[in-house]
Motif scaffolding. Structure first.
Motif, PDB file in Angstrom:
ATOM      1  N   GLY A   1       0.745  -1.010  -0.063  1.00  0.00           N
ATOM      2  CA  GLY A   1      -0.034  -0.104  -0.114  1.00  0.00           C
ATOM      3  C   GLY A   1       0.668   1.177   0.501  1.00  0.00           C
ATOM      4  O   GLY A   1       0.179   2.163   0.031  1.00  0.00           O
ATOM      5  N   GLU A   2       2.172   1.496  -0.383  1.00  0.00           N
ATOM      6  CA  GLU A   2       3.118   2.235  -0.154  1.00  0.00           C
ATOM      7  C   GLU A   2       2.813   3.097  -1.762  1.00  0.00           C
ATOM      8  O   GLU A   2       3.722   4.267  -1.655  1.00  0.00           O
ATOM      9  N   ILE A   3       2.721   2.232  -2.185  1.00  0.00           N
ATOM     10  CA  ILE A   3       2.174   2.952  -4.165  1.00  0.00           C
ATOM     11  C   ILE A   3       1.243   2.527  -4.851  1.00  0.00           C
ATOM     12  O   ILE A   3       0.922   1.239  -4.843  1.00  0.00           O
ATOM     13  N   THR A   4       0.657   3.671  -4.762  1.00  0.00           N
ATOM     14  CA  THR A   4      -0.829   3.610  -5.567  1.00  0.00           C
ATOM     15  C   THR A   4      -0.740   3.805  -7.107  1.00  0.00           C
ATOM     16  O   THR A   4      -2.013   3.521  -7.271  1.00  0.00           O
ATOM     17  N   ALA A   5       0.156   4.815  -7.626  1.00  0.00           N
ATOM     18  CA  ALA A   5      -0.203   4.940  -8.559  1.00  0.00           C
ATOM     19  C   ALA A   5       0.264   4.033  -9.708  1.00  0.00           C
ATOM     20  O   ALA A   5       1.240   3.268  -9.358  1.00  0.00           O
ATOM     21  N   GLU A   6      -0.662   3.671 -10.450  1.00  0.00           N
ATOM     22  CA  GLU A   6      -0.253   2.728 -11.604  1.00  0.00           C
ATOM     23  C   GLU A   6      -0.358   3.002 -13.120  1.00  0.00           C
ATOM     24  O   GLU A   6       0.144   3.953 -13.792  1.00  0.00           O
ATOM     25  N   PHE A   7       1.255   2.443 -12.778  1.00  0.00           N
ATOM     26  CA  PHE A   7       2.447   2.445 -13.932  1.00  0.00           C
ATOM     27  C   PHE A   7       3.136   1.841 -13.834  1.00  0.00           C
ATOM     28  O   PHE A   7       3.160   0.315 -13.359  1.00  0.00           O
ATOM     29  N   SER A   8       3.767   0.807 -15.787  1.00  0.00           N
ATOM     30  CA  SER A   8       5.235  -0.034 -15.197  1.00  0.00           C
ATOM     31  C   SER A   8       6.320   0.296 -14.873  1.00  0.00           C
ATOM     32  O   SER A   8       6.889   1.284 -14.625  1.00  0.00           O
ATOM     33  N   ALA A   9       6.977  -0.235 -14.664  1.00  0.00           N
ATOM     34  CA  ALA A   9       8.725  -0.995 -14.669  1.00  0.00           C
ATOM     35  C   ALA A   9       8.939   0.036 -15.866  1.00  0.00           C
ATOM     36  O   ALA A   9       9.864   1.358 -15.331  1.00  0.00           O
ATOM     37  N   TYR A  10       8.837  -0.596 -17.206  1.00  0.00           N
ATOM     38  CA  TYR A  10       9.349   0.770 -17.841  1.00  0.00           C
ATOM     39  C   TYR A  10       8.922   1.441 -18.385  1.00  0.00           C
ATOM     40  O   TYR A  10       9.832   2.868 -18.559  1.00  0.00           O
ATOM     41  N   GLN A  11       8.252   1.930 -18.073  1.00  0.00           N
ATOM     42  CA  GLN A  11       7.305   3.692 -18.202  1.00  0.00           C
ATOM     43  C   GLN A  11       8.227   4.516 -16.758  1.00  0.00           C
ATOM     44  O   GLN A  11       9.074   5.459 -16.920  1.00  0.00           O
TER      45      GLN A  11
ATOM     46  N   TYR B   1      18.997  23.025 -12.455  1.00  0.00           N
ATOM     47  CA  TYR B   1      18.533  21.786 -12.551  1.00  0.00           C
ATOM     48  C   TYR B   1      18.860  21.130 -11.718  1.00  0.00           C
ATOM     49  O   TYR B   1      19.845  20.721 -11.327  1.00  0.00           O
ATOM     50  N   ASP B   2      17.985  20.439 -10.346  1.00  0.00           N
ATOM     51  CA  ASP B   2      18.601  19.069  -9.671  1.00  0.00           C
ATOM     52  C   ASP B   2      18.047  18.226 -10.021  1.00  0.00           C
ATOM     53  O   ASP B   2      16.984  17.912  -9.384  1.00  0.00           O
ATOM     54  N   ALA B   3      18.473  17.311 -10.562  1.00  0.00           N
ATOM     55  CA  ALA B   3      17.918  15.847 -10.853  1.00  0.00           C
ATOM     56  C   ALA B   3      17.489  15.039  -9.584  1.00  0.00           C
ATOM     57  O   ALA B   3      16.112  14.280  -9.392  1.00  0.00           O
ATOM     58  N   ARG B   4      18.150  15.053  -8.495  1.00  0.00           N
ATOM     59  CA  ARG B   4      17.837  14.528  -7.523  1.00  0.00           C
ATOM     60  C   ARG B   4      16.450  14.609  -6.927  1.00  0.00           C
ATOM     61  O   ARG B   4      15.682  13.568  -7.117  1.00  0.00           O
ATOM     62  N   LEU B   5      16.548  16.219  -6.974  1.00  0.00           N
ATOM     63  CA  LEU B   5      15.132  16.410  -6.218  1.00  0.00           C
ATOM     64  C   LEU B   5      14.052  16.552  -7.674  1.00  0.00           C
ATOM     65  O   LEU B   5      12.839  15.570  -6.934  1.00  0.00           O
ATOM     66  N   THR B   6      13.949  16.497  -8.254  1.00  0.00           N
ATOM     67  CA  THR B   6      13.263  16.025  -9.558  1.00  0.00           C
ATOM     68  C   THR B   6      12.950  14.685  -9.177  1.00  0.00           C
ATOM     69  O   THR B   6      12.164  14.383  -8.861  1.00  0.00           O
ATOM     70  N   LEU B   7      13.565  13.871  -8.764  1.00  0.00           N
ATOM     71  CA  LEU B   7      13.708  12.237  -8.931  1.00  0.00           C
ATOM     72  C   LEU B   7      12.245  12.225  -7.269  1.00  0.00           C
ATOM     73  O   LEU B   7      11.489  11.141  -7.311  1.00  0.00           O
ATOM     74  N   ARG B   8      13.005  12.981  -6.483  1.00  0.00           N
ATOM     75  CA  ARG B   8      12.053  12.840  -5.578  1.00  0.00           C
ATOM     76  C   ARG B   8      10.635  13.090  -5.507  1.00  0.00           C
ATOM     77  O   ARG B   8       9.840  12.562  -4.998  1.00  0.00           O
ATOM     78  N   LEU B   9      10.839  14.430  -5.889  1.00  0.00           N
ATOM     79  CA  LEU B   9       9.332  14.909  -6.417  1.00  0.00           C
ATOM     80  C   LEU B   9       8.413  13.569  -7.546  1.00  0.00           C
ATOM     81  O   LEU B   9       7.203  13.109  -6.549  1.00  0.00           O
ATOM     82  N   MET B  10       9.174  12.664  -8.727  1.00  0.00           N
ATOM     83  CA  MET B  10       8.692  12.378  -8.928  1.00  0.00           C
ATOM     84  C   MET B  10       7.866  10.717  -8.375  1.00  0.00           C
ATOM     85  O   MET B  10       6.823  10.220  -8.233  1.00  0.00           O
ATOM     86  N   LEU B  11       9.204  10.705  -7.731  1.00  0.00           N
ATOM     87  CA  LEU B  11       9.155   9.610  -6.731  1.00  0.00           C
ATOM     88  C   LEU B  11       7.469   9.721  -5.396  1.00  0.00           C
ATOM     89  O   LEU B  11       6.887   8.179  -5.371  1.00  0.00           O
ATOM     90  N   ASP B  12       7.238  10.961  -4.756  1.00  0.00           N
ATOM     91  CA  ASP B  12       6.456  10.901  -4.024  1.00  0.00           C
ATOM     92  C   ASP B  12       5.205  11.255  -4.710  1.00  0.00           C
ATOM     93  O   ASP B  12       4.429  10.329  -4.018  1.00  0.00           O
ATOM     94  N   GLY B  13       4.950  11.300  -6.431  1.00  0.00           N
ATOM     95  CA  GLY B  13       4.484  11.458  -6.679  1.00  0.00           C
ATOM     96  C   GLY B  13       3.826   9.980  -7.308  1.00  0.00           C
ATOM     97  O   GLY B  13       2.416   9.318  -7.187  1.00  0.00           O
ATOM     98  N   CYS B  14       4.640   8.587  -7.057  1.00  0.00           N
ATOM     99  CA  CYS B  14       4.139   7.499  -6.949  1.00  0.00           C
ATOM    100  C   CYS B  14       3.298   6.732  -5.796  1.00  0.00           C
ATOM    101  O   CYS B  14       2.421   5.935  -6.295  1.00  0.00           O
TER     102      CYS B  14
END
Length: 194
Positions: free
Chosen positions: A150-160, A179-192
């Motif tokens: 229950g920690e990841i609720t967004a639907e997407f594939s591993a490839y996506q 531009y901070d790629a690590r910050l952008t990655l954190r924001l994206m993962l929070d969206g997961c």
């Protein structure tokens, strides 16, 4: 008198020692590639690995050989890290965050691979196939564990997700101090998390 068929005790130990030395060399090269790019002088890698330049050239006669070996080494490290992180972090989402950071470091090396292997397109294609075959199942297992917990609720594939991470990391190559790629990655993962 020996026939040459008798096992020697020195060979297995030497091979194990050589494997350890090669791993240390590949770890050092990967770290240098992440910070300085794949075109870094070989002497910088040798210094980081605490070996002579001859040792590097003995194992990897060309830069393309070294870059491809680092690439395979990092694929193995990312593939092995997935199950380990799931078993040790206590949270699939934490495992995902740590794995994505490891994968992002790996992608820094990957971006220089095409240029380093421009004279070996078949080798490049084989490495890309290895990349997908080894890493997509690992990321899928982490995502499945996260969804099951229950920690990841967004639907997407591993490839996506892998492609999105790649796109984010590709932006880090540009000289943009904002531009901070690590910050952008954190924001994206929070969206997961949905």
């Amino acid at each position: 008198m020996t026939t040459g068929d008798e096992p020697t005790t020195a060979n297995p130990a030497k091979r194990a020692d050589a494997r350890r030395n090669e791993k240390a060399l590949l770890d050092a090269a990967a770290a240098v590639f992440v910070t300085d790019g794949v075109n870094v002088p070989v002497r910088r890698i040798a210094a980081e690995a605490d070996v002579g330049m001859g040792t590097i050239y003995r194992h990897f006669p060309t830069r393309a050989d070294l870059v491809a070996a680092v690439y395979r080494h990092q694929i193995d490290a990312c593939a092995e890290a997935g199950p380990t992180l799931l078993a040790t972090t206590g949270s699939p989402f934490t495992a995902l965050q740590q794995w994505v950071n490891l994968f992002a470091d790996f992608l820094t090396t990957k971006h220089g691979l095409a240029a380093a292997m421009r004279d070996d397109p078949a080798g490049f294609t084989a490495l890309h196939t290895l990349f997908l075959d080894r890493l997509l199942p690992v990321l899928d297992d982490i995502l499945t564990a996260g969804r099951d917990a229950g920690e990841i609720t967004a639907e997407f594939s591993a490839y996506q997700l892998m492609r999105a991470i790649g796109d984010i990391c590709a932006g880090a190559e540009r000289a943009d101090p904002d531009y901070d790629a690590r910050l952008t990655l954190r924001l994206m993962l929070d969206g997961c998390r949905g």
